[in-house]
Scaffold this active site. Structure first.
Site, PDB file in Angstrom:
ATOM      1  CG  ASP A 160      39.450  39.844  38.836  1.00 11.74           C
ATOM      2  OD1 ASP A 160      38.661  40.480  39.554  1.00 11.74           O
ATOM      3  OD2 ASP A 160      39.714  38.636  39.008  1.00 11.74           O
ATOM      4  CE  LYS A 190      38.889  35.213  40.576  1.00  7.13           C
ATOM      5  NZ  LYS A 190      39.683  36.431  40.653  1.00  7.13           N
ATOM      6  CG  LEU A 233      34.282  43.496  51.476  1.00 13.44           C
ATOM      7  CD1 LEU A 233      35.256  44.603  51.064  1.00 13.44           C
ATOM      8  CD2 LEU A 233      33.541  43.909  52.745  1.00 13.44           C
ATOM      9  CE1 TYR A 289      38.596  42.939  50.064  1.00 16.04           C
ATOM     10  CE2 TYR A 289      39.873  42.870  48.032  1.00 16.04           C
ATOM     11  CZ  TYR A 289      38.923  42.323  48.865  1.00 16.04           C
ATOM     12  OH  TYR A 289      38.309  41.149  48.504  1.00 16.04           O
ATOM     13  CG  ASN A 296      35.692  38.116  37.472  1.00 19.23           C
ATOM     14  OD1 ASN A 296      35.347  38.205  36.293  1.00 19.23           O
ATOM     15  ND2 ASN A 296      35.802  39.167  38.259  1.00 19.23           N
ATOM     16  CG  LEU A 300      45.560  43.389  43.350  1.00 18.20           C
ATOM     17  CD1 LEU A 300      46.395  44.468  42.691  1.00 18.20           C
ATOM     18  CD2 LEU A 300      45.746  42.075  42.618  1.00 18.20           C
ATOM     19  N   GLY A 305      54.825  39.170  42.599  1.00 19.70           N
ATOM     20  CA  GLY A 305      53.988  37.969  42.613  1.00 19.70           C
ATOM     21  C   GLY A 305      53.646  37.542  41.199  1.00 19.70           C
ATOM     22  CB  ALA A 306      54.335  35.059  39.160  1.00 20.66           C
TER      23      ALA A 306
HETATM   24  P1  NAP Z   1      47.660  33.396  44.276  1.00 20.03           P
HETATM   25  O1  NAP Z   1      47.164  32.925  42.969  1.00 20.03           O
HETATM   26  O2  NAP Z   1      47.844  32.424  45.398  1.00 20.03           O
HETATM   27  O3  NAP Z   1      49.077  34.134  43.997  1.00 20.03           O
HETATM   28  C1  NAP Z   1      49.846  34.695  45.029  1.00 20.03           C
HETATM   29  C2  NAP Z   1      51.258  34.997  44.523  1.00 20.03           C
HETATM   30  O4  NAP Z   1      51.999  35.549  45.634  1.00 20.03           O
HETATM   31  C3  NAP Z   1      52.045  33.778  44.060  1.00 20.03           C
HETATM   32  O5  NAP Z   1      52.966  34.143  43.063  1.00 20.03           O
HETATM   33  C4  NAP Z   1      52.789  33.374  45.350  1.00 20.03           C
HETATM   34  O6  NAP Z   1      53.958  32.627  45.133  1.00 20.03           O
HETATM   35  C5  NAP Z   1      53.145  34.737  45.891  1.00 20.03           C
HETATM   36  N1  NAP Z   1      53.404  34.690  47.319  1.00 20.03           N
HETATM   37  C6  NAP Z   1      52.630  34.157  48.293  1.00 20.03           C
HETATM   38  N2  NAP Z   1      53.224  34.295  49.486  1.00 20.03           N
HETATM   39  C7  NAP Z   1      54.413  34.906  49.261  1.00 20.03           C
HETATM   40  C8  NAP Z   1      55.483  35.308  50.097  1.00 20.03           C
HETATM   41  N3  NAP Z   1      55.457  35.101  51.422  1.00 20.03           N
HETATM   42  N4  NAP Z   1      56.545  35.907  49.520  1.00 20.03           N
HETATM   43  C9  NAP Z   1      56.599  36.099  48.190  1.00 20.03           C
HETATM   44  N5  NAP Z   1      55.620  35.751  47.334  1.00 20.03           N
HETATM   45  C10 NAP Z   1      54.532  35.157  47.872  1.00 20.03           C
HETATM   46  O7  NAP Z   1      46.735  34.538  44.874  1.00 20.03           O
HETATM   47  P2  NAP Z   1      45.904  35.662  44.052  1.00 20.03           P
HETATM   48  O8  NAP Z   1      44.576  35.148  43.702  1.00 20.03           O
HETATM   49  O9  NAP Z   1      46.780  36.184  42.989  1.00 20.03           O
HETATM   50  O10 NAP Z   1      45.660  36.755  45.210  1.00 20.03           O
HETATM   51  C11 NAP Z   1      46.744  37.488  45.730  1.00 20.03           C
HETATM   52  C12 NAP Z   1      46.258  38.677  46.565  1.00 20.03           C
HETATM   53  O11 NAP Z   1      45.524  39.585  45.755  1.00 20.03           O
HETATM   54  C13 NAP Z   1      45.350  38.313  47.732  1.00 20.03           C
HETATM   55  O12 NAP Z   1      45.686  39.133  48.813  1.00 20.03           O
HETATM   56  C14 NAP Z   1      43.955  38.668  47.219  1.00 20.03           C
HETATM   57  O13 NAP Z   1      43.060  39.001  48.269  1.00 20.03           O
HETATM   58  C15 NAP Z   1      44.279  39.893  46.383  1.00 20.03           C
HETATM   59  N6  NAP Z   1      43.286  40.128  45.309  1.00 20.03           N
HETATM   60  C16 NAP Z   1      42.628  41.326  45.331  1.00 20.03           C
HETATM   61  C17 NAP Z   1      41.727  41.610  44.319  1.00 20.03           C
HETATM   62  C18 NAP Z   1      41.009  42.935  44.324  1.00 20.03           C
HETATM   63  O14 NAP Z   1      39.962  43.061  43.659  1.00 20.03           O
HETATM   64  N7  NAP Z   1      41.539  43.930  44.996  1.00 20.03           N
HETATM   65  C19 NAP Z   1      41.467  40.671  43.305  1.00 20.03           C
HETATM   66  C20 NAP Z   1      42.165  39.448  43.322  1.00 20.03           C
HETATM   67  C21 NAP Z   1      43.081  39.195  44.344  1.00 20.03           C
HETATM   68  P3  NAP Z   1      53.950  31.030  45.380  1.00 20.03           P
HETATM   69  O15 NAP Z   1      53.139  30.439  44.264  1.00 20.03           O
HETATM   70  O16 NAP Z   1      55.387  30.694  45.370  1.00 20.03           O
HETATM   71  O17 NAP Z   1      53.289  30.820  46.722  1.00 20.03           O
END
Ligand code: NAP
Length: 286
Positions: free
Chosen positions: A110, A74, A19, A228, A95, A226, A133-134
Site C-alpha cells: 500500500d 492486516k 476488484l 474508488y 497486505n 483513497l 483520518g488516522a
Molecule cells: P479505518 O482503519 O477504519 O480508518 C478510517 C479512519 O476514518 C479513522 O480515523 C476513522 O475515525 C475515520 N472516520 C471514519 N468515519 C468518519 C467520519 N464520519 N468522520 C470523520 N472521520 C471518520 O479504515 P481504512 O482501512 O483506513 O480505510 C479507509 C478508506 O480508505 C476506505 O474507504 C477504504 O476503502 C479506502 N482504502 C483505499 C485503498 C486504495 O487502494 N485506494 C487502500 C486502503 C483503504 P474513527 O476511528 O474515529 O472511526
C-alpha cells in the site's frame, strides 16, 4: 499442480465486492502465466482464527504461492510472519504474504502503491500535505509521505488516534495534528496535497463529504481520495468544481496489486492490462 501454476488469493472480510480477482487475472493473462486469484473470506477474530491459521499454512505447504490481506486481518497476520519488511515494521500492517527461502515474509505494498500513484499525478517536489483520518490506510499514507520528505498535518475526529499514529510512526516534530472539524485554512495555506483516508463519501453514503462545510480550500491543491467506489466522490466533485485537481484511489489499488503480483511471480505486472480490467473507460487512470 504444475510448478508454474500460480495459486493466489485474498483473505479478509467481507470480500464480495473486491476488484482484486479482476486485477490479478488480468496481470496473469498479460504476463502469459497460468494461475488463479481467489477470494478466501476469513471472518474477524476470534471466530476466524482457525481459518486464518489454515490459510497461512497453505502458504507454508506450497498450496498457495501468494496471499493479499485486507481488513480486518492486516495486523492479525503479523504473529505468523518469519520476516517483516521495514514498511510492515513501521506501520504494523501487512497486505502481501509469500514464502522466500522457506520463510514466510510479510510486505506492505500500500505504501509504495500510494506514493507511485501520487508521483504520477503530482510530479515534482514534496511539500505540505493534509491527511484526513488516522486509521489503517492513514498510517500507510503518512509513512509514505514521511519517507518522501513531505510535511504532514493529520486532521482527525479523534486527536488521540492521530497523535498515537504519529508517535508509532516516529514522525518528525514538524508533523502536526488538528481536529477535522476545525481545519483552519490560515494554518493550511501552504497545503498542496489533501489525502482523504476516511471512508466518508464511500457507498452506501456517496453524498457525504469529510471536508468541513464552509471551509475554503487551499489555492493550489490536489485532492487524492483513497475511495474508488464511487469513482467520483462528493468531496472530489467539490474540489473539481473549484477548478482544482482531484483523483480517486483506483491508481493506488492498481499499483499495490501490481507490486504484490511482482513479489509473487517475479515478472512485471502489465499496468495497462490491469487498468483496462478495472476501469475500461479510464485506461490512463486519470
Ligand atoms: P479505518 O482503519 O477504519 O480508518 C478510517 C479512519 O476514518 C479513522 O480515523 C476513522 O475515525 C475515520 N472516520 C471514519 N468515519 C468518519 C467520519 N464520519 N468522520 C470523520 N472521520 C471518520 O479504515 P481504512 O482501512 O483506513 O480505510 C479507509 C478508506 O480508505 C476506505 O474507504 C477504504 O476503502 C479506502 N482504502 C483505499 C485503498 C486504495 O487502494 N485506494 C487502500 C486502503 C483503504 P474513527 O476511528 O474515529 O472511526
Amino acid at each position: 499442480m504444475s510448478e508454474n501454476y500460480f495459486k493466489l488469493g485474498l483473505i479478509g472480510y467481507p470480500l464480495e465486492k473486491s476488484l482484486s480477482p479482476a486485477i490479478h487475472q488480468a496481470a496473469l493473462r498479460a504476463g502469459g502465466l497460468k494461475g488463479e486469484y481467489r477470494l478466501y473470506p476469513v471472518t474477524p477474530l476470534p471466530e476466524g482464527q482457525d481459518r486464518l491459521t489454515t490459510m497461512i499454512n497453505h502458504l507454508r505447504d506450497g498450496w498457495l504461492q501468494g496471499l493479499n490481506v485486507t481488513i480486518p486481518h492486516k495486523q492479525n497476520v503479523l504473529p505468523f510472519l518469519d520476516e517483516m519488511t521495514p514498511a510492515v515494521r513501521a506501520v504494523g500492517a501487512a497486505n502481501t504474504l509469500y514464502m522466500q527461502q522457506g520463510r514466510l515474509v510479510g510486505d506492505n505494498t500500500d505504501i509504495p502503491g500510494f506514493i507511485t500513484d501520487l508521483h504520477r499525478l503530482l510530479p515534482g517536489n514534496a511539500g505540505h500535505a493534509l491527511v484526513l483520518g488516522a486509521g489503517g490506510s492513514a498510517r500507510a499514507v503518512v509513512y509514505a509521505l514521511q519517507l518522501n520528505n513531505w510535511t504532514v498535518t493529520v486532521a482527525a475526529r479523534r486527536l488521540e488516534q492521530a497523535e498515537e499514529m504519529l508517535q508509532a510512526l516516529k514522525a518528525p516534530s514538524t508533523f502536526k495534528v488538528t481536529q477535522l472539524r476545525d481545519i483552519s485554512l490560515q494554518a493550511m495555506n501552504s497545503v498542496k496535497l489533501i489525502v482523504n483516508t476516511t471512508p466518508v463519501g464511500m457507498f452506501p453514503l456517496p453524498d457525504a463529504s469529510p471536508w468541513p462545510e464552509g471551509t475554503p480550500l487551499p489555492q493550489e491543491v490536489l485532492l487524492y481520495d483513497l475511495i474508488y467506489k464511487p469513482p467520483e466522490t462528493q468531496f472530489m466533485r467539490y474540489v473539481l468544481h473549484e477548478g482544482l485537481q482531484a483523483s480517486n484511489g483506483l491508481g493506488m489499488l492498481v499499483e499495490q496489486a501490481a507490486l504484490s503480483f511482482e513479489r509473487w511471480t517475479g515478472i512485471t505486472a502489465e499496468r495497462t492490462a490491469i487498468w483496462s480490467a478495472v476501469s475500461p473507460t479510464q485506461s490512463t487512470g486519470w
